[in-house]
Scaffold this motif. Sequence first.
Motif, PDB file in Angstrom:
ATOM      1  N   LEU A 230       0.814  -1.210   0.000  1.00  0.00           N
ATOM      2  CA  LEU A 230       0.000   0.000   0.000  1.00  0.00           C
ATOM      3  C   LEU A 230       0.851   1.265   0.000  1.00  0.00           C
ATOM      4  N   LEU A 231       2.069   1.160   0.537  1.00  0.00           N
ATOM      5  CA  LEU A 231       2.960   2.317   0.541  1.00  0.00           C
ATOM      6  C   LEU A 231       3.574   2.574  -0.832  1.00  0.00           C
ATOM      7  N   LEU A 232       3.606   1.547  -1.672  1.00  0.00           N
ATOM      8  CA  LEU A 232       4.263   1.658  -2.975  1.00  0.00           C
ATOM      9  C   LEU A 232       3.301   2.049  -4.098  1.00  0.00           C
ATOM     10  N   ARG A 233       2.032   2.175  -3.788  1.00  0.00           N
ATOM     11  CA  ARG A 233       1.051   2.555  -4.801  1.00  0.00           C
ATOM     12  C   ARG A 233       0.145   3.641  -4.240  1.00  0.00           C
ATOM     13  N   PRO A 234      -0.569   4.375  -5.090  1.00  0.00           N
ATOM     14  CA  PRO A 234      -1.465   5.426  -4.585  1.00  0.00           C
ATOM     15  C   PRO A 234      -2.509   4.835  -3.637  1.00  0.00           C
ATOM     16  N   SER A 235      -2.494   5.321  -2.407  1.00  0.00           N
ATOM     17  CA  SER A 235      -3.419   4.835  -1.383  1.00  0.00           C
ATOM     18  C   SER A 235      -3.384   5.819  -0.227  1.00  0.00           C
ATOM     19  N   PRO A 236      -4.382   5.764   0.659  1.00  0.00           N
ATOM     20  CA  PRO A 236      -4.332   6.625   1.852  1.00  0.00           C
ATOM     21  C   PRO A 236      -3.078   6.389   2.697  1.00  0.00           C
ATOM     22  N   PHE A 237      -2.602   5.142   2.737  1.00  0.00           N
ATOM     23  CA  PHE A 237      -1.415   4.837   3.538  1.00  0.00           C
ATOM     24  C   PHE A 237      -0.180   5.560   2.986  1.00  0.00           C
ATOM     25  N   ARG A 238      -0.072   5.610   1.677  1.00  0.00           N
ATOM     26  CA  ARG A 238       1.036   6.340   1.051  1.00  0.00           C
ATOM     27  C   ARG A 238       0.867   7.846   1.251  1.00  0.00           C
ATOM     28  N   ALA A 239      -0.357   8.323   1.152  1.00  0.00           N
ATOM     29  CA  ALA A 239      -0.617   9.755   1.346  1.00  0.00           C
ATOM     30  C   ALA A 239      -0.266  10.183   2.765  1.00  0.00           C
ATOM     31  N   TRP A 240      -0.616   9.349   3.766  1.00  0.00           N
ATOM     32  CA  TRP A 240      -0.268   9.686   5.155  1.00  0.00           C
ATOM     33  C   TRP A 240       1.245   9.708   5.345  1.00  0.00           C
ATOM     34  N   LEU A 241       1.949   8.790   4.676  1.00  0.00           N
ATOM     35  CA  LEU A 241       3.405   8.769   4.773  1.00  0.00           C
ATOM     36  C   LEU A 241       4.009  10.061   4.224  1.00  0.00           C
ATOM     37  N   LEU A 242       3.525  10.490   3.080  1.00  0.00           N
ATOM     38  CA  LEU A 242       4.040  11.726   2.483  1.00  0.00           C
ATOM     39  C   LEU A 242       3.712  12.941   3.351  1.00  0.00           C
TER      40      LEU A 242
END
Length: 334
Positions: free
Chosen positions: A138-150
């Motif tokens: 989920l961190l490697l593709r567009p997702s809320p989890f990636r957005a929160w990381l950024l």
Amino acid sequence: MRFLAALLLGLFSLALAAPEEAAREAVARWLKGELSPSLEEVLRAPPEEAPRIFERFALFPPPPEGLTVNLESPEVEGNRVSFPAALGEEVGEVVVVLEGGEARRVYFRPEGLGVPAYLLTPLAGFGFFLLSLFWVFLLLRPSPFRAWLLEAWALVRSHRGLYLFTNLFLYGLFALGSLLAYAMPELARAVQVLFGGALEAIGLQEAVGKGVLVLAGVIFHWNFSQGLFLTGLLPALLLGVPVLLLNALRYFAFGFALSPALLGSAFLFHLPTLLLELQAYILVTFGGLVLLARVAGGQGYREGLKGLLLAFYLGALFLLAAAWYEAWEVVFLL
């Protein structure tokens, strides 16, 4: 031949009974106060005797007043013998850890203190492995989890001064504790024994023999629930100051007990674990200070809370990486 068979059977039965008898005797002496120094004895000990007495206090903490133990129903698992026990309406067990046929540690563990039994199963370990893979996916593709990381990284960049202060302050206290251990190695070793006893009491030792997957899941569960959430996020909600003070004490104690003065060359293997886990707690402390800064700056508690939750999320990712490295380290390196 019959005599030889009977002799072997007798010796085998004696060998099986020996751990139980040694543990039963140790518990009886422990309940009488023969193994545990009193807290007053620890506090009044002269400097040259203090480390030895404190270590004995850590290995044999005094039994709680009113504790009752059923010495007739032992359960033996490896070098550990446990007896059902109760403290009023609170049930639990008294655990005896044997070494060379003698009691090395005796303590009372209330029910619910240890790691949940289901986490010690292969299924739970495999489930944690799949959960970790899914999180990384989920961190490697567009997702809320990636957005929160950024968003979390953006928060760190926008408050880089506060983030740098938190790192220097807490890592600095860890370094100070590590240096002090060189001057007081016996006391530092006693504190290390105290920490080791706490980890053993929660059942971490039981997870070590169950493989990397189970051990990683148990480590993450404990560090996340007790470290990052209970003693991290919750005190950070009180405008950051409580979690800063709590972690100041924690980092100094960690440095004292995990100093290279005690670990020797093993410190290098354990260093990645320390950096990752301590960074997780630094991040939640930083989040608490962001909350304080935003409230003091007039942006409101809600805006500050958002920053704290982002830092908490980033800290959880660091704990995930730390859990996998530490499990691999314990199983294959140490």
